[in-house]
Scaffold this active site. Structure first.
Site, PDB file in Angstrom:
ATOM      1  CE1 TYR A 142      -3.856   1.608   5.580  1.00 11.87           C
ATOM      2  CE2 TYR A 142      -2.880  -0.533   6.032  1.00 11.87           C
ATOM      3  CZ  TYR A 142      -3.853   0.228   5.439  1.00 11.87           C
ATOM      4  OH  TYR A 142      -4.835  -0.390   4.701  1.00 11.87           O
ATOM      5  CE  LYS A 156     -12.466  14.593   0.920  1.00 10.36           C
ATOM      6  NZ  LYS A 156     -13.583  14.493  -0.024  1.00 10.36           N
ATOM      7  CG  ASP A 192     -14.715  12.703  -2.819  1.00 12.78           C
ATOM      8  OD1 ASP A 192     -13.708  13.040  -3.475  1.00 12.78           O
ATOM      9  OD2 ASP A 192     -15.481  13.536  -2.283  1.00 12.78           O
ATOM     10  CG  ASP A 232      -6.408  -1.198   2.081  1.00 11.50           C
ATOM     11  OD1 ASP A 232      -6.124  -2.295   1.570  1.00 11.50           O
ATOM     12  OD2 ASP A 232      -7.228  -1.065   3.006  1.00 11.50           O
ATOM     13  CG  ASP A 250      -9.953  -4.559  -1.638  1.00  7.11           C
ATOM     14  OD1 ASP A 250      -8.725  -4.757  -1.785  1.00  7.11           O
ATOM     15  OD2 ASP A 250     -10.635  -5.123  -0.762  1.00  7.11           O
TER      16      ASP A 250
HETATM   17  C1  IPM Z   1      -3.808  -5.173   1.669  1.00  5.13           C
HETATM   18  C2  IPM Z   1      -4.489  -5.604   2.939  1.00  5.13           C
HETATM   19  C3  IPM Z   1      -3.681  -5.106   4.133  1.00  5.13           C
HETATM   20  C4  IPM Z   1      -3.615  -3.596   4.050  1.00  5.13           C
HETATM   21  C5  IPM Z   1      -4.221  -5.580   5.483  1.00  5.13           C
HETATM   22  C6  IPM Z   1      -4.312  -7.082   5.572  1.00  5.13           C
HETATM   23  C7  IPM Z   1      -3.424  -5.031   6.632  1.00  5.13           C
HETATM   24  O1  IPM Z   1      -5.802  -5.141   2.960  1.00  5.13           O
HETATM   25  O2  IPM Z   1      -2.639  -5.572   1.462  1.00  5.13           O
HETATM   26  O3  IPM Z   1      -4.428  -4.473   0.882  1.00  5.13           O
HETATM   27  O4  IPM Z   1      -4.533  -2.919   4.504  1.00  5.13           O
HETATM   28  O5  IPM Z   1      -2.619  -3.085   3.535  1.00  5.13           O
HETATM   29 MG    MG Z   2      -6.420  -4.220   1.135  1.00  7.05          MG
END
Ligand code: IPM
Ligand code: MG
Length: 362
Positions: free
Chosen positions: A142, A191, A223, A247, A251
């Site tokens: 990032y 990784k 993975d 990240d 999710d």
């Molecule tokens: C998160 C989001 C952010 C990230 C985006 C919006 C830049 O997906 O906070 O997980 O990738 O960190």
């Molecule tokens: Mg995210």
């Protein structure tokens, strides 16, 4: 107690969910005799619309001066064509960087009430889900070198994944401190079979672990981790990982608990103390432009984010627990927003969910 909170609604559903979270804070203030002073500031697409820049200096300064920051979500298709350094997401990344928020904590806990909303089978859910992802937040790809060049007539893009040993050490310490108050198990996800940065991670995390002899440390390739999170999530207690892996995995971790809509997060700037620590708090879902302005969003991620703020930044444990209980009671009563709806439950809008949690808070 009196605290100044910088409030960034941001874009999309940010406004509706943060409104509910602030009402909850107001009620906590009334019941427990505190004073929370909200300072609303702009960041993201709405700041681009108003000032032409995604993160106005005033916003950054207000956040720096505050005791903590509450953020909804940023981004939306409207700003997709902004240059990369002025996209709404750039505001979020700059906030994290400028505020030194290197430690991102994202819990994944299965609330029994939300079992039916989880895509996983009962035999997996029966073993429970209760882990936390500790994600490094201001390093890695990032924040590495990004460039787009023209080499021999062809466009070539580069994104560098860079980590220093000290960056890894700081986030590792956060994970070890957290693990000490949990089941004392850390899985460091990387990784290392491909990336040099991962190999440095392994070396540093391994050496830090010597100071925490009561913590069981193991390593897992990312993975495989992605697979294990849905195959047998009960094996995890603390997952320690770098920025982009965190990240992606967070999710995945959120959806197996029923919905991403209920998951809060804390982003912190200090590895030693997990109390009275400046932080930025935000639900981990995004701005959901498809349902924005329709009062359909799930405010629970934002509400649990303020519960985390009270707990971690202000050390108000009782107040934090009261919010969590109010959320649980509301779910037990059968109320659901669309994202976590299941048969026989009562579908409510964002504001009604907020009202019910507000009324259950005592
Ligand atoms: C998160 C989001 C952010 C990230 C985006 C919006 C830049 O997906 O906070 O997980 O990738 O960190
Ligand atoms: Mg995210």
């Amino acid at each position: 107690m009196q605290k100044n909170i910088a409030v960034i609604h941001g874009d999309g559903i940010g406004k509706e969910i943060i409104e509910q979270a602030c009402r909850i804070l107001d009620k906590v203030a009334t019941i427990y005799n505190h004073k929370f002073i909200f300072n609303e500031v702009l960041a993201g697409g709405c700041a681009i619309d108003k000032y032409g820049e995604c993160l106005p200096n005033d916003t950054l300064e207000s956040c720096k001066k505050s005791d903590s920051v509450l953020l909804g979500a940023v981004g939306g298709p409207k700003w997709d064509n902004e240059p990369s350094n002025n996209r709404p997401e750039a505001a979020l990344l700059r906030l994290r960087k400028e505020l030194g928020l290197f430690a991102n904590i994202r819990p994944a806990t299965l609330l029994q009430e939300l079992r039916n909303a989880s895509p996983l089978k009962d035999c997996i859910l029966d073993k429970g889900i209760d882990f936390v992802i500790v994600r490094e937040l201001i390093g890695g790809v990032y924040f590495g070198e990004h460039k787009l060049e023209n080499i021999n007539g062809e466009r070539v893009a580069t994104d560098g994944m860079t980590y220093s040993a000290s960056q890894i050490e700081s986030i590792a310490r956060v994970a070890f401190n957290i693990a000490q108050n949990r089941k004392k198990k850390i899985v460091c996800v990387d990784k290392a079979n491909v990336l040099s940065s991962s190999r440095l991670w392994r070396e540093v995390v391994e050496s830090i672990s010597k100071e925490y002899s009561d913590i069981e440390l193991s390593f897992m390739y990312v993975d495989n981790a992605a697979m294990q999170i849905c195959r047998e999530p009960s094996q995890f207690d603390v997952i320690l990982t770098e920025n982009m892996f965190g990240d992606i995995l967070s999710d995945e971790a959120s959806v197996i608990t029923g919905t991403i809509g209920v998951i809060p997060s804390a982003s912190l700037s200090d590895s030693k103390e997990l109390a009275n620590n400046f932080g930025m708090y935000e639900p981990i879902h995004g701005s959901a432009p498809d349902i924005a302005g329709q009062n359909k969003a799930n405010p629970i991620g934002a509400i649990l984010s303020v519960a985390m703020m009270l707990d971690i930044s202000f050390n108000l444990k009782t107040e934090s627990r009261a919010i969590i209980q109010a959320v649980q009671k509301t779910l037990q009563d059968g109320y659901r927003t669309g994202d976590m709806m299941s048969p026989d439950m009562k579908l409510v809008l964002c504001s009604e969910m907020g009202d019910r949690i507000y009324n259950n808070l005592q």
